[in-house]
Write a protein that holds these residues in place. Structure first.
Motif, PDB file in Angstrom:
ATOM      1  N   VAL A  57     -10.918   3.703   1.542  1.00  0.00           N
ATOM      2  CA  VAL A  57     -10.085   4.257   2.626  1.00  0.00           C
ATOM      3  C   VAL A  57     -10.895   4.848   3.800  1.00  0.00           C
ATOM      4  O   VAL A  57     -10.573   4.581   4.966  1.00  0.00           O
ATOM      5  CB  VAL A  57      -9.059   5.280   2.072  1.00  0.00           C
ATOM      6  CG1 VAL A  57      -8.319   5.994   3.189  1.00  0.00           C
ATOM      7  CG2 VAL A  57      -8.066   4.581   1.151  1.00  0.00           C
ATOM      8  N   THR A 117      -1.378  -4.629   5.463  1.00  0.00           N
ATOM      9  CA  THR A 117      -2.105  -4.822   4.206  1.00  0.00           C
ATOM     10  C   THR A 117      -2.708  -3.546   3.620  1.00  0.00           C
ATOM     11  O   THR A 117      -2.966  -2.579   4.328  1.00  0.00           O
ATOM     12  CB  THR A 117      -3.279  -5.787   4.453  1.00  0.00           C
ATOM     13  OG1 THR A 117      -4.069  -5.222   5.506  1.00  0.00           O
ATOM     14  CG2 THR A 117      -2.796  -7.167   4.836  1.00  0.00           C
ATOM     15  N   CYS A 118      -2.995  -3.616   2.316  1.00  0.00           N
ATOM     16  CA  CYS A 118      -3.685  -2.539   1.587  1.00  0.00           C
ATOM     17  C   CYS A 118      -4.960  -3.109   0.981  1.00  0.00           C
ATOM     18  O   CYS A 118      -4.996  -4.257   0.560  1.00  0.00           O
ATOM     19  CB  CYS A 118      -2.782  -2.012   0.481  1.00  0.00           C
ATOM     20  SG  CYS A 118      -3.607  -0.825  -0.605  1.00  0.00           S
ATOM     21  N   SER A 119      -5.993  -2.283   0.916  1.00  0.00           N
ATOM     22  CA  SER A 119      -7.296  -2.755   0.486  1.00  0.00           C
ATOM     23  C   SER A 119      -7.827  -1.978  -0.703  1.00  0.00           C
ATOM     24  O   SER A 119      -8.961  -2.157  -1.117  1.00  0.00           O
ATOM     25  CB  SER A 119      -8.256  -2.538   1.658  1.00  0.00           C
ATOM     26  OG  SER A 119      -9.076  -3.624   1.794  1.00  0.00           O
ATOM     27  N   VAL A 120      -7.015  -1.079  -1.234  1.00  0.00           N
ATOM     28  CA  VAL A 120      -7.547  -0.073  -2.147  1.00  0.00           C
ATOM     29  C   VAL A 120      -8.044  -0.688  -3.457  1.00  0.00           C
ATOM     30  O   VAL A 120      -8.998  -0.214  -4.051  1.00  0.00           O
ATOM     31  CB  VAL A 120      -6.520   1.065  -2.348  1.00  0.00           C
ATOM     32  CG1 VAL A 120      -5.507   0.784  -3.424  1.00  0.00           C
ATOM     33  CG2 VAL A 120      -7.216   2.381  -2.607  1.00  0.00           C
ATOM     34  N   ASN A 177       1.018   3.445   5.212  1.00  0.00           N
ATOM     35  CA  ASN A 177       1.315   2.112   5.736  1.00  0.00           C
ATOM     36  C   ASN A 177       2.799   1.974   6.065  1.00  0.00           C
ATOM     37  O   ASN A 177       3.148   1.311   7.037  1.00  0.00           O
ATOM     38  CB  ASN A 177       0.911   1.039   4.714  1.00  0.00           C
ATOM     39  CG  ASN A 177      -0.420   0.403   5.061  1.00  0.00           C
ATOM     40  OD1 ASN A 177      -1.161   0.928   5.879  1.00  0.00           O
ATOM     41  ND2 ASN A 177      -0.702  -0.731   4.455  1.00  0.00           N
ATOM     42  N   GLN A 186      -4.219  11.628   3.832  1.00  0.00           N
ATOM     43  CA  GLN A 186      -4.982  11.300   2.614  1.00  0.00           C
ATOM     44  C   GLN A 186      -5.438  12.553   1.894  1.00  0.00           C
ATOM     45  O   GLN A 186      -5.865  12.506   0.752  1.00  0.00           O
ATOM     46  CB  GLN A 186      -6.204  10.434   2.947  1.00  0.00           C
ATOM     47  CG  GLN A 186      -5.885   9.001   3.290  1.00  0.00           C
ATOM     48  CD  GLN A 186      -5.191   8.265   2.160  1.00  0.00           C
ATOM     49  OE1 GLN A 186      -5.065   8.742   1.033  1.00  0.00           O
ATOM     50  NE2 GLN A 186      -4.714   7.081   2.460  1.00  0.00           N
ATOM     51  N   GLY A 223       0.788  -1.234   0.000  1.00  0.00           N
ATOM     52  CA  GLY A 223       0.000   0.000   0.000  1.00  0.00           C
ATOM     53  C   GLY A 223       0.816   1.278   0.000  1.00  0.00           C
ATOM     54  O   GLY A 223       1.924   1.328  -0.530  1.00  0.00           O
ATOM     55  N   CYS A 224       0.269   2.290   0.654  1.00  0.00           N
ATOM     56  CA  CYS A 224       0.794   3.650   0.489  1.00  0.00           C
ATOM     57  C   CYS A 224       1.797   4.031   1.573  1.00  0.00           C
ATOM     58  O   CYS A 224       2.089   3.257   2.483  1.00  0.00           O
ATOM     59  CB  CYS A 224      -0.372   4.622   0.501  1.00  0.00           C
ATOM     60  SG  CYS A 224      -1.240   4.630   2.081  1.00  0.00           S
ATOM     61  N   ARG A 264      -9.785   3.698   7.462  1.00  0.00           N
ATOM     62  CA  ARG A 264      -9.001   4.619   8.297  1.00  0.00           C
ATOM     63  C   ARG A 264      -9.867   5.648   9.008  1.00  0.00           C
ATOM     64  O   ARG A 264      -9.349   6.534   9.685  1.00  0.00           O
ATOM     65  CB  ARG A 264      -7.939   5.325   7.460  1.00  0.00           C
ATOM     66  CG  ARG A 264      -6.833   4.367   7.054  1.00  0.00           C
ATOM     67  CD  ARG A 264      -5.599   5.038   6.542  1.00  0.00           C
ATOM     68  NE  ARG A 264      -4.622   4.052   6.153  1.00  0.00           N
ATOM     69  CZ  ARG A 264      -3.513   3.775   6.845  1.00  0.00           C
ATOM     70  NH1 ARG A 264      -3.236   4.420   7.935  1.00  0.00           N
ATOM     71  NH2 ARG A 264      -2.690   2.843   6.419  1.00  0.00           N
ATOM     72  N   CYS A 293      -5.197  -1.885   6.337  1.00  0.00           N
ATOM     73  CA  CYS A 293      -6.533  -1.589   5.814  1.00  0.00           C
ATOM     74  C   CYS A 293      -7.393  -2.827   5.572  1.00  0.00           C
ATOM     75  O   CYS A 293      -8.600  -2.797   5.796  1.00  0.00           O
ATOM     76  CB  CYS A 293      -6.408  -0.737   4.555  1.00  0.00           C
ATOM     77  SG  CYS A 293      -5.903   0.957   4.953  1.00  0.00           S
TER      78      CYS A 293
HETATM   79 FE1  F3S Z   1      -3.073   3.222   1.936  1.00  0.00          FE
HETATM   80 FE2  F3S Z   1      -4.022   1.054   0.804  1.00  0.00          FE
HETATM   81 FE3  F3S Z   1      -4.960   1.789   3.107  1.00  0.00          FE
HETATM   82  S1  F3S Z   1      -3.491   2.900  -0.226  1.00  0.00           S
HETATM   83  S2  F3S Z   1      -4.775   3.992   3.129  1.00  0.00           S
HETATM   84  S3  F3S Z   1      -2.859   1.143   2.671  1.00  0.00           S
HETATM   85  S4  F3S Z   1      -6.131   0.929   1.460  1.00  0.00           S
END
Ligand code: F3S
Ligand code: SAH
Ligand code: SF4
Length: 434
Positions: A159, A48-51, A15, A194, A11-12, A163, A81
């Motif tokens: 997001v 983890t990332c969920s985007v 994270n 964000q 993710g970003c 978050r 996320c």
């Molecule tokens: Fe970042 Fe992914 Fe969460 S882009 S804010 S880690 S859904």
């Protein structure tokens, strides 16, 4: 004996910073040190990332791999996320997981490692003023959180559900952290949120901060040891004149602006709930280029959002051609649970979305090939921050281009003049000249 932590961060940048917080905390309370080898770890964390959907699907096969190769008593924790929105479903699908910690709950890592099946996924939990320990993966560039969560509710985006609502961190704490990090050698401060240029609207006590984002940039610029300031992500809607002027006039603010367009069609922007039109975006980008003629603008674009027709896509291509972004992050729309767009019925055929993505990316490649030529033979100030495995040291120009130079680690943390000898699409090559 020290315990070993294997941590994978998806993710970003937020994270990345959350992982740094957890690493610092685990080191402080239990002497954990990092290993790159999961099979010798006592604790395996996946942040983890969920985007988009793909990485979420891969998560469970990855957990399966770790279960096979890990030390017998090693714990597995799922954070970030995906943890926020799947919650206890993670235990059901992967019973070997020991704890689940949402993106807004990383300060509870100390409880999570002491208690089996610990779960904390409260998206309104407020750790915005929590004093974390000190760990930075890259000592030359300090990530500093300025806000957590997001109030925007773009209809495609998960997001806000992972978050929670937007809370700004008091400016005094931000300035203190920037001061500390820069005194420790980080010449660059990288502000994270964000929606950074909406900074100051709500502190955790409900009040506004005295500072808005422009004032914050101004105050950061006055710290002697801070030489460069970057931030991500700003929102095009909040790019008012005061912000653009501070960006232009503040000598320490790097002249690279991320302007996430998402779509060039006003109709689609409306359906996405972005709050601006194609005309507003173009007007802001033009004003920015007028104030900072050498500015480098990057963007994010989603193709195949529900209802996007050929005309809408043409609008996106028009903006691409007019602004000539120096970096493009482009994605095929991915429906996400809990979001409004996931309920929209006017889905775009996958084949059409893929075609549009290819057209967009091919055109961007042409544009970039034209743009990078201008850098050849130029002299740029480069801040060196990374040792490459191929005997090169990499740094960034003020406008955010990556520059590689043949040299050793003595360059790390230094700002030097570099003559660009070769300009490629993704990076530049050069020689030190002062
Ligand atoms: Fe970042 Fe992914 Fe969460 S882009 S804010 S880690 S859904
Ligand atoms: N706060 C940032 C975005 C963070 S998410 C902003 O407003 O710009 C990073 C990028 O992922 C977004 O800019 C968007 O382009 C992309 N993205 C978010 N949700 C998506 C989805 N459902 N499908 C495809 N791309 C998505
Ligand atoms: Fe998502 Fe929109 Fe918030 Fe960015 S501004 S995090 S795209 S809801």
């Amino acid at each position: 004996m020290t315990k070993k932590l294997f941590i994978e961060t998806l993710g970003c940048a937020m994270n990345v910073r959350d992982s740094e917080h957890m690493i610092a905390e685990l080191n402080r309370i239990d002497n954990y040190t990092i290993t790159q080898n999961p099979s010798e770890a006592d604790l395996i964390l996946i942040n983890t990332c969920s985007v988009r959907e793909k990485p979420v699907n891969k998560l469970f096969s990855e957990i399966g791999q770790f279960v096979k190769t890990k030390k017998q008593n090693a714990k597995i924790g799922i954070c970030g996320c995906t943890a926020s929105h799947l919650g206890s479903e993670i235990f059901k699908k992967a019973p070997e997981v020991n704890f689940v910690l949402g993106a807004r709950n990383v300060s509870k890592i100390k409880d999570a490692i002491r208690q089996d099946k610990f779960i904390s996924i409260d998206i309104n939990y407020d750790d915005s003023e929590y004093a974390f320990g000190e760990f930075r993966a890259n000592p030359y560039k300090a990530y500093v959180n300025i806000s957590i969560g997001c109030d925007k509710k773009c209809t495609y985006c998960i997001v806000p559900f992972t978050r929670g609502k937007e809370i700004s961190i008091p400016h005094e704490l931000i300035l203190k952290e920037a001061e500390k990090a820069s005194k420790n050698g980080a010449k660059e401060i990288f502000l994270l949120g964000q929606n950074v240029n909406n900074y100051g609207r709500r502190l955790s006590n409900g009040n506004k901060d005295e500072f808005n984002f422009s004032k914050l940039l101004n105050a950061l610029g006055k710290i002697d040891e801070v030489k460069r300031i970057r931030f991500t992500s700003p929102h095009p809607l909040h790019m008012d004149d005061e912000f653009l002027e501070e960006f232009a006039n503040n000598k320490k603010v790097c002249k690279a602006m991320h302007m996430p367009l998402q779509s060039g069609s006003t109709e689609i922007l409306k359906a996405m709930n972005r709050g601006y039109t194609k005309e507003w975006f173009l007007d802001r980008a033009k004003k920015l280029k007028y104030l900072v003629p050498n500015v480098s603008i990057s963007t994010d674009i989603i193709v195949g959002f529900p209802g996007e027709n050929d005309k809408d896509f043409e609008d996106t291509m028009e903006v691409l051609n007019e602004i000539r972004f120096e970096q493009l992050f482009s994605f095929k729309y991915s429906p996400r649970p809990l979001t409004d767009a996931a309920k929209m019925m006017n889905v775009v055929d996958d084949e059409i979305a893929s075609k549009r993505l290819t057209v967009l990316q091919n055109r961007q490649t042409q544009i970039l090939d034209e743009i990078v030529k201008k850098y050849e033979e130029e002299v740029k100030e480069v801040y060196f921050e990374e040792l490459r495995s191929n005997g090169m040291v990499a740094g960034r120009t003020f406008e955010n281009s990556v520059v590689n130079v043949e040299a050793g680690e003595e360059l790390l943390g230094e700002i030097k003049k570099v003559k660009i000898t070769k300009a490629q699409r993704s990076s530049l090559f050069g020689e030190i000249c002062g």
